[in-house]
Write a protein that holds these residues in place. Structure first.
Motif, PDB file in Angstrom:
ATOM      1  N   GLU A   1      30.687  45.908  40.525  1.00  0.00           N
ATOM      2  CA  GLU A   1      32.002  46.772  40.277  1.00  0.00           C
ATOM      3  C   GLU A   1      32.398  46.703  41.906  1.00  0.00           C
ATOM      4  O   GLU A   1      31.435  46.492  42.832  1.00  0.00           O
ATOM      5  CB  GLU A   1      31.574  48.209  40.193  1.00  0.00           C
ATOM      6  N   VAL A   2      33.767  46.643  42.081  1.00  0.00           N
ATOM      7  CA  VAL A   2      34.272  46.936  43.646  1.00  0.00           C
ATOM      8  C   VAL A   2      34.907  48.342  43.645  1.00  0.00           C
ATOM      9  O   VAL A   2      35.704  48.327  42.653  1.00  0.00           O
ATOM     10  CB  VAL A   2      35.356  45.629  43.660  1.00  0.00           C
ATOM     11  N   ARG A   3      34.999  48.693  44.774  1.00  0.00           N
ATOM     12  CA  ARG A   3      35.332  49.936  44.952  1.00  0.00           C
ATOM     13  C   ARG A   3      36.951  49.760  45.537  1.00  0.00           C
ATOM     14  O   ARG A   3      37.120  49.040  46.687  1.00  0.00           O
ATOM     15  CB  ARG A   3      34.685  50.865  46.287  1.00  0.00           C
ATOM     16  N   SER A   4      37.772  50.561  44.968  1.00  0.00           N
ATOM     17  CA  SER A   4      39.206  50.201  45.492  1.00  0.00           C
ATOM     18  C   SER A   4      39.930  51.634  45.025  1.00  0.00           C
ATOM     19  O   SER A   4      39.444  52.730  45.244  1.00  0.00           O
ATOM     20  CB  SER A   4      40.012  49.261  44.589  1.00  0.00           C
ATOM     21  N   ALA A   5      41.134  51.680  45.458  1.00  0.00           N
ATOM     22  CA  ALA A   5      42.012  52.766  45.266  1.00  0.00           C
ATOM     23  C   ALA A   5      43.122  52.762  44.676  1.00  0.00           C
ATOM     24  O   ALA A   5      43.635  51.426  44.321  1.00  0.00           O
ATOM     25  CB  ALA A   5      42.558  53.127  46.595  1.00  0.00           C
ATOM     26  N   CYS A   6      43.613  53.716  43.608  1.00  0.00           N
ATOM     27  CA  CYS A   6      44.802  53.644  42.730  1.00  0.00           C
ATOM     28  C   CYS A   6      46.003  53.643  43.380  1.00  0.00           C
ATOM     29  O   CYS A   6      46.264  53.855  44.621  1.00  0.00           O
ATOM     30  CB  CYS A   6      44.662  55.024  42.151  1.00  0.00           C
TER      31      CYS A   6
ATOM     32  N   TRP B   1      48.690  44.813  43.332  1.00  0.00           N
ATOM     33  CA  TRP B   1      47.521  45.410  43.500  1.00  0.00           C
ATOM     34  C   TRP B   1      46.528  44.989  42.804  1.00  0.00           C
ATOM     35  O   TRP B   1      46.627  44.240  41.696  1.00  0.00           O
ATOM     36  CB  TRP B   1      47.696  46.787  42.804  1.00  0.00           C
ATOM     37  N   ALA B   2      45.397  44.975  43.256  1.00  0.00           N
ATOM     38  CA  ALA B   2      43.969  44.180  42.767  1.00  0.00           C
ATOM     39  C   ALA B   2      43.810  42.912  43.234  1.00  0.00           C
ATOM     40  O   ALA B   2      42.990  42.173  42.849  1.00  0.00           O
ATOM     41  CB  ALA B   2      43.878  44.508  41.211  1.00  0.00           C
ATOM     42  N   GLU B   3      44.853  42.285  43.854  1.00  0.00           N
ATOM     43  CA  GLU B   3      45.074  40.831  44.586  1.00  0.00           C
ATOM     44  C   GLU B   3      44.965  41.210  46.102  1.00  0.00           C
ATOM     45  O   GLU B   3      45.006  40.172  46.416  1.00  0.00           O
ATOM     46  CB  GLU B   3      46.210  40.165  43.853  1.00  0.00           C
ATOM     47  N   LYS B   4      44.981  42.108  46.632  1.00  0.00           N
ATOM     48  CA  LYS B   4      45.149  42.012  47.873  1.00  0.00           C
ATOM     49  C   LYS B   4      44.473  43.212  48.607  1.00  0.00           C
ATOM     50  O   LYS B   4      43.667  44.244  48.140  1.00  0.00           O
ATOM     51  CB  LYS B   4      46.873  42.448  48.419  1.00  0.00           C
TER      52      LYS B   4
ATOM     53  N   LEU C   1      36.633  52.349  40.684  1.00  0.00           N
ATOM     54  CA  LEU C   1      35.692  51.239  40.517  1.00  0.00           C
ATOM     55  C   LEU C   1      36.212  50.433  39.495  1.00  0.00           C
ATOM     56  O   LEU C   1      36.352  50.394  38.405  1.00  0.00           O
ATOM     57  CB  LEU C   1      34.419  51.886  39.815  1.00  0.00           C
ATOM     58  N   LEU C   2      36.171  49.116  40.244  1.00  0.00           N
ATOM     59  CA  LEU C   2      36.719  47.823  39.290  1.00  0.00           C
ATOM     60  C   LEU C   2      35.879  46.623  39.007  1.00  0.00           C
ATOM     61  O   LEU C   2      35.044  46.331  39.917  1.00  0.00           O
ATOM     62  CB  LEU C   2      38.080  47.125  39.635  1.00  0.00           C
TER      63      LEU C   2
END
Length: 881
Positions: free
Chosen positions: A9-14, A441-444, A24-25
């Motif tokens: 899982e990768v931590r990111s932001a909405c 989003w999710a690509e940068k 968590l992605l």
């Protein structure tokens, strides 16, 4: 990878609102993502709203822009960016730096924003760079600066946990910031926190409020002036704290001169509100677009700030004014100077010392010494020829700007328009000379700042498709091609972040609030692993609160209270335009739906545009439930479905903002909104335009389902259509004023299925037609036509395309097949009929009972008001029913 070989899982932001939820992605191996809330993120503690939970459904490559385009044709990056650099350089050389402009978006990451601001202000030499945050929170920025000396948000989310009273002003928090609303309800359950909602409209947020003040639109200043006067009369002012505040006398004089009757509230209601505010030691006032989006929005902000400054209820646990933002990185844009009247790091564009410091830090050849064109004026300049080149990034102003028809014409008229986006299928992108494919989003990689100053990392977990690139990379490449190679020699977002953090150290030395210089030494690994952190982060200070100590950022170190007076909206209803038009968001859609419209689940709740109208007004107009309304204003017109409800006041209309030329061209509601703007903030008044309304005289109505994209706009005589995704394809609502002569031909054109087998039922006398098209024994599409709004089970029909059904033309499910009904809970995909059956069979008595049985309402909680309405409906049914 985990030990078992599955992706970690990768931590990111909405990427949605300014709450800034952590995610968590986990890639699913098929180009999609598994998404859940991050339990360790301070903004959401693992909770997500319906939109956040459905993020994995929005990542398909359908419609993605995969290569640069020049005049509609695919090309390479070199040709596209050489052209962009040459045309901007040519405009500057021939017409001066103010002949070009950038229009940015809160969807950009701070690193993207920073490079754009540096390129325009420091190297092109113009301040003509603004952002769609101008439509969101510019009045708050201006109010903060007038009161505090800088744009500081003093509140934190922890204050919501400790407050004794929370006042929501112009904020449907339950739908627009549901995670924060659930946090408030948790505090209410634990501590008995009182909740007051101030809003002309009854919303889902009102359902669990202790008080709803249904004031007249635009009268917020009068109410808060009355509160300030009552605080003085009740001896509730904080004399010690007021030693740090200037302007009390003038503010009180204006407050006592105010006429609270203009609010339309009963004197007893106002007195009860003032008494509750006065006797509650810890008060948080949350305000949002209902305050900001006004021609007097800055005064409304300062009216709220006055009450907190006068009582010292600011900067302390459980106390303070709190602006919540609509865009995921509206705060980050403010921090890097993304607005036309700001410099990076909260430094002042018109302050010579600040300008010189930033210019020296950047090694910039030129710096503007005055504010540039704000959003409304920027597009006016594009239309009248003053702007020769315009670059629009990740936003859709042809839909979102007031007087949207004129803005569309201005973009089209501009000599040279560049659009960076993830798709070519937007109203704005279709007007561009050059289209640049941006990473989504999710690509940068980069950072965002949420509403309580917390900086979070957004991390790439999927590769950009085709030739798509991050925005900072595209902007820096243009900077290099314009001749500034050294200044824009960026290799990573970490490098840009370090530069921004170092620049903020200058702001800190000027005594300003925004200082993250303590992060300027982060290594690439440190940046990759950066945990959420609330600014400031300097050698002397980390996080914490502002203003409890009475130290502010005006030259004398004091705050300012402002004398503010209630100003009516820019236009008043009259005989020609008798309605007041209020616009806003709905629960499961986001802005112009570029992302959320990809999710069938999110499209299932409110699948078409609508106008809320009071029953008395509907009766006067002869409007029945499910009729269509035609709205007109001095600037445009729209056709929408009528929703007759006492949630709005007589004379008021509420219309959502989300639909576009791609999804419902007759519902581009900003085309009706006047471009009247606050003279201080430049923020347009999007809540109080004037309009006329009438029943749309449709000769036919239609409902269609299809397993493949359809083209409602090609159906002859279609004046109204609205398209939405479903689990099996698409659905559409249609209507037209002219009779539909040939339903079969219309169906074939609508679905582009000339060779499909046809099943048809017609009654020409009644004007009814039902057409089903089959391919290889499976239903491909169906169209239902009638002279009145279509009475079929939409949720049932939407699930049929692709199946082998033969009974589609009944429009009703078989008796042995339960129909879930219209979607209520998007988090867990639960329909109204499912809930009603559970209430009946399980003898459920409360929303908690429904949640225990079906999970409905246990996610983000924003559907609980609808669940409560279903419970009430069942209780009110006669026993024999």
């Amino acid at each position: 990878m985990t030990a078992g070989g599955t992706p970690a899982e990768v931590r990111s932001a909405c990427p949605y609102c300014g709450t800034g939820c952590g995610l968590l992605l986990r890639p699913d191996g098929q180009g999609g993502l598994e998404v859940r809330g991050d339990p360790d993120h301070p903004a959401n503690r693992g909770r997500l709203c319906s939109k956040g939970l459905a993020l994995g459904e929005t990542l398909g490559q359908e419609g993605r822009l995969l290569a640069p385009q020049v005049n509609g044709r695919d090309t390479g990056w070199d040709r596209a960016l050489d052209l962009v650099a040459a045309r901007f350089r040519q405009a500057v050389e021939q017409h001066g730096p103010d002949s070009v402009g950038f229009y940015l978006s809160g969807q950009m990451l701070s690193e993207d924003y920073y490079v754009a601001n540096k390129l325009m202000k420091g190297f092109i030499g113009s301040a003509n760079i603004d952002t769609n945050s101008r439509l969101c929170m510019a009045s708050t920025v201006a109010g903060h600066k007038r009161a505090f000396g800088t744009d500081t948000v003093p509140g934190t989310y922890e204050d919501l946990d400790e407050a004794g009273l929370i006042v929501l002003v112009g904020s449907n928090l339950a739908w627009c910031h549901p995670v924060l609303h659930q946090r408030i309800l948790a505090a209410r359950a634990a501590r008995g926190t009182k909740l007051v909602v101030i809003d002309p409209r009854r919303t889902a947020t009102c359902d669990q409020a202790d008080m709803h003040l249904k004031l007249q639109a635009g009268s917020d200043v009068a109410l808060f002036n009355r509160l300030l006067a009552a605080l003085y009369e009740g001896g509730a002012l904080d004399a010690d704290y007021l030693r740090h505040v200037e302007g009390l006398g003038a503010a009180l004089e204006a407050a006592f001169a105010a006429d609270a009757a203009v609010t339309g509230l009963e004197a007893t209601e106002i007195a009860e509100f003032c008494d509750l505010w006065m006797r509650t030691g810890k008060v948080v006032t949350i305000f949002s677009q209902g305050v900001n989006q006004s021609s007097s929005g800055t005064d409304k902000v300062n009216a709220i700030l006055n009450c907190h400054l006068a009582t010292g209820r600011i900067g302390k646990p459980g106390c303070g004014p709190f602006s919540v933002t609509g865009q995921p990185n509206a705060m980050g844009g403010r921090e890097v100077g993304g607005l036309a009247n700001m410099l990076a790091c909260h430094m002042d564009l018109e302050n010579a010392r600040h300008r010189a410091a930033v210019q020296d830090f950047w090694g910039a050849p030129a710096m503007p010494d005055r504010a540039g064109l704000k959003a409304v004026d920027l597009f006016r300049a594009a239309g009248d020829g003053r702007l020769k080149a315009l670059w629009i990034i990740h936003t859709n102003p042809a839909v979102t700007m007031p007087e949207a028809d004129a803005v569309s014409a201005a973009i089209k008229a501009c000599d040279f328009t560049v659009v960076s986006d993830i798709t070519a299928a937007t109203d704005t992108a279709r007007l561009a000379d050059v289209l640049l494919p941006a990473a989504a989003w999710a690509e940068k990689d980069g950072t965002v700042t949420n509403s309580d100053r917390t900086i979070s990392r957004q991390r790439a977990v999927l590769p950009p498709p085709g030739q798509a690139r991050p925005d900072w990379d595209i902007l820096a490449d243009v900077g290099r091609r314009m001749g500034w190679a050294a200044a824009f020699d960026y290799q990573s977002p970490a490098q840009i972040f370090r530069e921004h953090a170092a620049l903020s150290g200058l702001a800190g030395r000027f005594g300003l609030d925004f200082d993250i210089s303590g992060l300027s030494g982060l290594s690439d690994a440190g940046y990759d692993g950066l945990a959420p952190v609330r600014w400031p982060v300097s050698r002397s200070r980390r996080g914490g609160r502002f203003f409890a100590d009475g130290r502010f950022y005006h030259p004398d170190g004091k705050a300012r209270m402002l004398p503010v007076r209630c100003q009516p909206p820019a236009a008043a209803p009259d005989r020609k335009f008798p309605f007041r038009l209020n616009t806003g968001r709905i629960r499961d859609q986001w802005h112009t739906m570029t992302r959320t419209a990809q999710s069938p689940r999110l499209s299932g709740h409110l699948g078409e545009p609508f106008a809320d109208i009071h029953p008395d007004d509907a009766a006067d107009l002869g409007v029945q439930p499910a009729d269509l309304l035609r709205l007109r204003s001095p600037h445009g017109q729209a056709i929408l479905r009528a929703r007759i409800t006492a949630d709005v006041q007589p004379g008021d209309l509420f219309v959502p903002i989300h639909w576009t030329g791609e999804t419902a061209p007759s519902a581009r509601i900003a085309s009706l909104v006047a471009a009247a703007a606050d003279p201080v903030s430049g923020q347009p008044e999007s809540k109080a335009s004037v309009a006329a309304a009438e029943r749309f005289q449709a000769s036919w109505y239609g409902f269609a389902v299809s397993c493949r994209p359809m083209a409602p706009g090609t159906t002859p005589g279609t004046d109204y259509w609205a398209l939405a995704r479903t689990q099996t394809g698409y659905r559409a609502e249609l209507a037209g004023a002219a009779p539909l002569r040939d339903p079969e031909a219309a169906a074939r054109q609508l679905f582009a299925l000339p060779d499909a087998a046809i099943q048809m039922m017609t009654d020409s006398r009644k004007g009814i037609a039902r057409v089903a098209l089959h391919q290889s024994g499976r239903l491909a599409a169906a169209l239902f036509i009638a002279p009145q709004p279509i009475a079929v089970r939409r949720s049932y029909l939407a699930g049929l395309p692709g199946t082998c059904t033969s009974g589609v033309l009944t429009g009703q499910p078989p008796e042995d097949l339960p129909d879930a009904g219209p979607l209520v809970c998007a988090c867990f995909n639960v329909g109204a009929n499912t809930i009603l059956r559970a209430i009946e069979t399980g003898r459920l008595l409360s929303a908690a009972d429904v949640g225990a049985a079906l999970q409905a309402g246990t996610g983000c909680g924003s559907c609980r008001s609808e669940i409560a309405a279903l419970l009430a409906r069942r209780r009110c049914r006669p026993a024999a029913e």
